[in-house]
Design a protein around this motif. Structure first.
Motif, mmCIF file in Angstrom:
data_model
loop_
_atom_site.group_PDB
_atom_site.id
_atom_site.type_symbol
_atom_site.label_atom_id
_atom_site.label_comp_id
_atom_site.label_asym_id
_atom_site.label_seq_id
_atom_site.Cartn_x
_atom_site.Cartn_y
_atom_site.Cartn_z
ATOM 1 N N ASP A 49 23.417 10.431 72.582
ATOM 2 C CA ASP A 49 21.980 10.515 72.332
ATOM 3 C C ASP A 49 21.251 9.200 72.604
ATOM 4 O O ASP A 49 20.024 9.188 72.739
ATOM 5 N N ASN A 50 21.989 8.099 72.657
ATOM 6 C CA ASN A 50 21.373 6.800 72.920
ATOM 7 C C ASN A 50 21.459 6.382 74.382
ATOM 8 O O ASN A 50 20.965 5.307 74.746
ATOM 9 N N CYS A 51 22.083 7.196 75.204
ATOM 10 C CA CYS A 51 22.171 6.877 76.623
ATOM 11 C C CYS A 51 20.896 7.312 77.347
ATOM 12 O O CYS A 51 20.356 8.385 77.087
ATOM 13 N N HIS A 52 20.427 6.477 78.225
ATOM 14 C CA HIS A 52 19.267 6.785 79.044
ATOM 15 C C HIS A 52 19.709 7.658 80.227
ATOM 16 O O HIS A 52 20.889 7.640 80.585
ATOM 17 N N PRO A 53 18.791 8.366 80.882
ATOM 18 C CA PRO A 53 17.361 8.500 80.598
ATOM 19 C C PRO A 53 17.110 9.429 79.402
ATOM 20 O O PRO A 53 17.904 10.309 79.105
ATOM 21 N N PHE A 54 15.947 9.197 78.765
ATOM 22 C CA PHE A 54 15.462 10.086 77.728
ATOM 23 C C PHE A 54 14.467 11.047 78.364
ATOM 24 O O PHE A 54 13.785 10.692 79.330
ATOM 25 N N VAL A 55 14.384 12.252 77.825
ATOM 26 C CA VAL A 55 13.465 13.234 78.396
ATOM 27 C C VAL A 55 12.660 13.894 77.288
ATOM 28 O O VAL A 55 13.130 14.037 76.148
ATOM 29 N N HIS A 56 11.443 14.299 77.653
ATOM 30 C CA HIS A 56 10.603 15.116 76.773
ATOM 31 C C HIS A 56 9.737 15.980 77.674
ATOM 32 O O HIS A 56 8.960 15.462 78.474
ATOM 33 N N ASP A 57 9.878 17.296 77.544
ATOM 34 C CA ASP A 57 9.216 18.228 78.454
ATOM 35 C C ASP A 57 9.600 17.870 79.897
ATOM 36 O O ASP A 57 10.776 17.768 80.211
ATOM 37 N N ASN A 58 8.610 17.633 80.742
ATOM 38 C CA ASN A 58 8.904 17.314 82.144
ATOM 39 C C ASN A 58 9.011 15.816 82.401
ATOM 40 O O ASN A 58 9.188 15.390 83.547
ATOM 41 N N TRP A 59 8.923 15.003 81.359
ATOM 42 C CA TRP A 59 8.955 13.547 81.523
ATOM 43 C C TRP A 59 10.362 12.999 81.316
ATOM 44 O O TRP A 59 11.121 13.482 80.468
ATOM 45 N N SER A 60 10.690 11.965 82.075
ATOM 46 C CA SER A 60 11.943 11.235 81.907
ATOM 47 C C SER A 60 11.626 9.743 81.857
ATOM 48 O O SER A 60 10.624 9.280 82.415
ATOM 49 N N PHE A 61 12.509 8.977 81.200
ATOM 50 C CA PHE A 61 12.238 7.556 80.953
ATOM 51 C C PHE A 61 13.555 6.813 80.812
ATOM 52 O O PHE A 61 14.498 7.296 80.181
ATOM 53 N N MET A 62 13.606 5.603 81.381
ATOM 54 C CA MET A 62 14.749 4.713 81.167
ATOM 55 C C MET A 62 14.254 3.273 81.140
ATOM 56 O O MET A 62 13.203 2.951 81.704
ATOM 57 N N HIS A 63 15.036 2.398 80.504
ATOM 58 C CA HIS A 63 14.528 1.080 80.122
ATOM 59 C C HIS A 63 15.632 0.040 80.192
ATOM 60 O O HIS A 63 16.792 0.316 79.887
ATOM 61 N N ASP A 93 28.342 0.668 78.136
ATOM 62 C CA ASP A 93 28.024 1.447 76.946
ATOM 63 C C ASP A 93 27.414 2.799 77.274
ATOM 64 O O ASP A 93 26.531 3.283 76.568
ATOM 65 N N GLY A 94 27.868 3.399 78.367
ATOM 66 C CA GLY A 94 27.393 4.721 78.742
ATOM 67 C C GLY A 94 26.531 4.699 79.983
ATOM 68 O O GLY A 94 26.177 3.648 80.517
ATOM 69 N N PHE A 95 26.190 5.895 80.450
ATOM 70 C CA PHE A 95 25.381 6.030 81.656
ATOM 71 C C PHE A 95 24.614 7.346 81.569
ATOM 72 O O PHE A 95 24.864 8.190 80.683
ATOM 73 N N GLY A 96 23.681 7.540 82.484
ATOM 74 C CA GLY A 96 22.954 8.801 82.512
ATOM 75 C C GLY A 96 22.216 9.017 83.815
ATOM 76 O O GLY A 96 21.895 8.060 84.538
ATOM 77 N N LEU A 97 21.957 10.290 84.108
ATOM 78 C CA LEU A 97 21.175 10.712 85.260
ATOM 79 C C LEU A 97 20.108 11.692 84.794
ATOM 80 O O LEU A 97 20.360 12.517 83.916
ATOM 81 N N ALA A 98 18.929 11.630 85.394
ATOM 82 C CA ALA A 98 17.905 12.664 85.238
ATOM 83 C C ALA A 98 17.355 12.944 86.625
ATOM 84 O O ALA A 98 16.965 12.017 87.334
ATOM 85 N N TRP A 99 17.359 14.214 87.015
ATOM 86 C CA TRP A 99 16.909 14.549 88.368
ATOM 87 C C TRP A 99 16.015 15.784 88.318
ATOM 88 O O TRP A 99 16.126 16.628 87.433
ATOM 89 N N TYR A 100 15.122 15.862 89.305
ATOM 90 C CA TYR A 100 14.175 16.967 89.386
ATOM 91 C C TYR A 100 14.550 17.869 90.554
ATOM 92 O O TYR A 100 14.952 17.398 91.620
ATOM 93 N N GLY A 101 14.397 19.174 90.314
ATOM 94 C CA GLY A 101 14.709 20.162 91.336
ATOM 95 C C GLY A 101 13.625 21.221 91.400
ATOM 96 O O GLY A 101 12.441 20.916 91.531
ATOM 97 N N ASP A 102 14.002 22.483 91.241
ATOM 98 C CA ASP A 102 13.063 23.595 91.372
ATOM 99 C C ASP A 102 12.303 23.893 90.086
ATOM 100 O O ASP A 102 11.322 24.635 90.105
ATOM 101 N N ARG A 103 12.726 23.334 88.977
ATOM 102 C CA ARG A 103 12.060 23.576 87.700
ATOM 103 C C ARG A 103 11.275 22.337 87.271
ATOM 104 O O ARG A 103 11.604 21.219 87.680
ATOM 105 N N PRO A 104 10.255 22.509 86.431
ATOM 106 C CA PRO A 104 9.434 21.346 86.038
ATOM 107 C C PRO A 104 10.211 20.292 85.258
ATOM 108 O O PRO A 104 10.012 19.095 85.448
ATOM 109 N N GLU A 105 11.108 20.752 84.358
ATOM 110 C CA GLU A 105 11.830 19.790 83.540
ATOM 111 C C GLU A 105 13.049 19.265 84.299
ATOM 112 O O GLU A 105 13.617 19.965 85.127
ATOM 113 N N PRO A 106 13.436 18.034 84.033
ATOM 114 C CA PRO A 106 14.569 17.455 84.763
ATOM 115 C C PRO A 106 15.907 17.954 84.244
ATOM 116 O O PRO A 106 16.063 18.287 83.062
ATOM 117 N N GLY A 107 16.883 17.998 85.145
ATOM 118 C CA GLY A 107 18.262 18.121 84.710
ATOM 119 C C GLY A 107 18.741 16.771 84.209
ATOM 120 O O GLY A 107 18.190 15.726 84.577
#
Length: 271
Positions: free
Chosen positions: A97-111, A42-56
């Protein structure tokens, strides 16, 4: 039930967790071995951190095994901290919009898990959010709402304590409105500096969680299930536990939310 993998350490290519191992996350998306359902399509997602505070972030509703973009991105992107997730939906429709990870500012979350009776709990959970977090919600899953509730309760300053308070609040709310509670919660979240993971359930059936080193530099990954058959390399995290991976290494500590009732009188629960 979903499958996920998270990493913190020296920068590596995402494919080292997502697509290369014998039991990589893509492999788990259609052949999970430690979940109630073996297919997570039912979908997939990636969140990664690099040179900026917020994740891609990159998410899509296709099964992970059928998206050529996922393998291409995982082969090209290097990161010292990233989260990857394949979804088997429990609450919320199959949409981006329902695929993880979710992000807010510099935070990311998956469940991985669920909140039973979420339809009855959703509205009073939303009531606890101020405008910043309420307007930051884009999907309709229990996972994203629980993440934003933890943000509301102070996850920026005290990540594990705020997450425990959020789960404790939902526990008290469910007892008040439904008369029972069932929460399954194995999750990972990060501010781009440290990686946190939690394994918890209100009953005896917490979704699985494992941790293991990668390389010889103090790098670690935390996963729903092992990425290979080297059983000696993986430590199973017990229920009611939290994992922290930071500059000091990996440590495991107790995680046991208390039932939260003090905030309930502030809600219009009569209906």
């Amino acid at each position: 039930m979903c499958r996920w993998a998270a990493y913190r350490g020296d920068a590596i290519y995402l494919e080292e967790l997502v697509s290369s191992p014998a039991h990589s996350l893509i492999e788990q998306s259609h052949c999970a071995t430690r979940a109630k359902t073996s297919t997570n399509a039912d979908g997939f997602g990636l969140a990664w951190y690099g040179d900026r505070p917020e994740p891609g972030r990159f998410r899509d509703v296709l099964p992970a095994w059928s998206d050529c973009n996922l393998k291409s991105l995982a082969r090209q992107i290097r990161s010292p901290l990233f989260l990857a997730h394949v979804r088997a939906a429990t609450h919320g429709s199959t949409r981006r919009d329902n695929c993880h990870p979710f992000v807010h500012d510099n935070w990311s979350f998956m469940h991985n898990g669920q909140i039973d009776h979420f339809d009855q709990l959703r509205r009073p959970m939303e009531t606890m959010l101020d405008d910043e977090y309420f307007n930051g919600r884009h999907g309709n899953t229990d996972s994203e709402l629980l993440f934003l509730l933890a943000m509301q309760f102070g996850m920026k300053e005290r990540p594990l304590a705020a997450m425990a308070e959020a789960i404790g609040f939902v526990t008290g709310l469910s007892l008040h409105l439904v008369g029972s509670v069932k929460i399954r919660f194995t999750a990972a979240f990060s501010d781009g500096k440290s990686l946190y993971a939690v394994r918890y359930a209100s009953d005896r059936f917490a979704p699985t969680l494992f941790a293991g080193p990668m390389g010889e530099s103090g790098s670690h990954c935390v996963v729903s299930e092992p990425l290979n058959d080297d059983t000696d390399a993986w430590m199973e995290i017990p229920p009611d536990s939290a994992v922290v991976v930071d500059d000091t290494g990996l440590r495991v500590e107790a995680f046991k939310p208390a039932v939260e009732t003090q905030r309930l009188p502030n809600l219009a629960l009569a209906n």
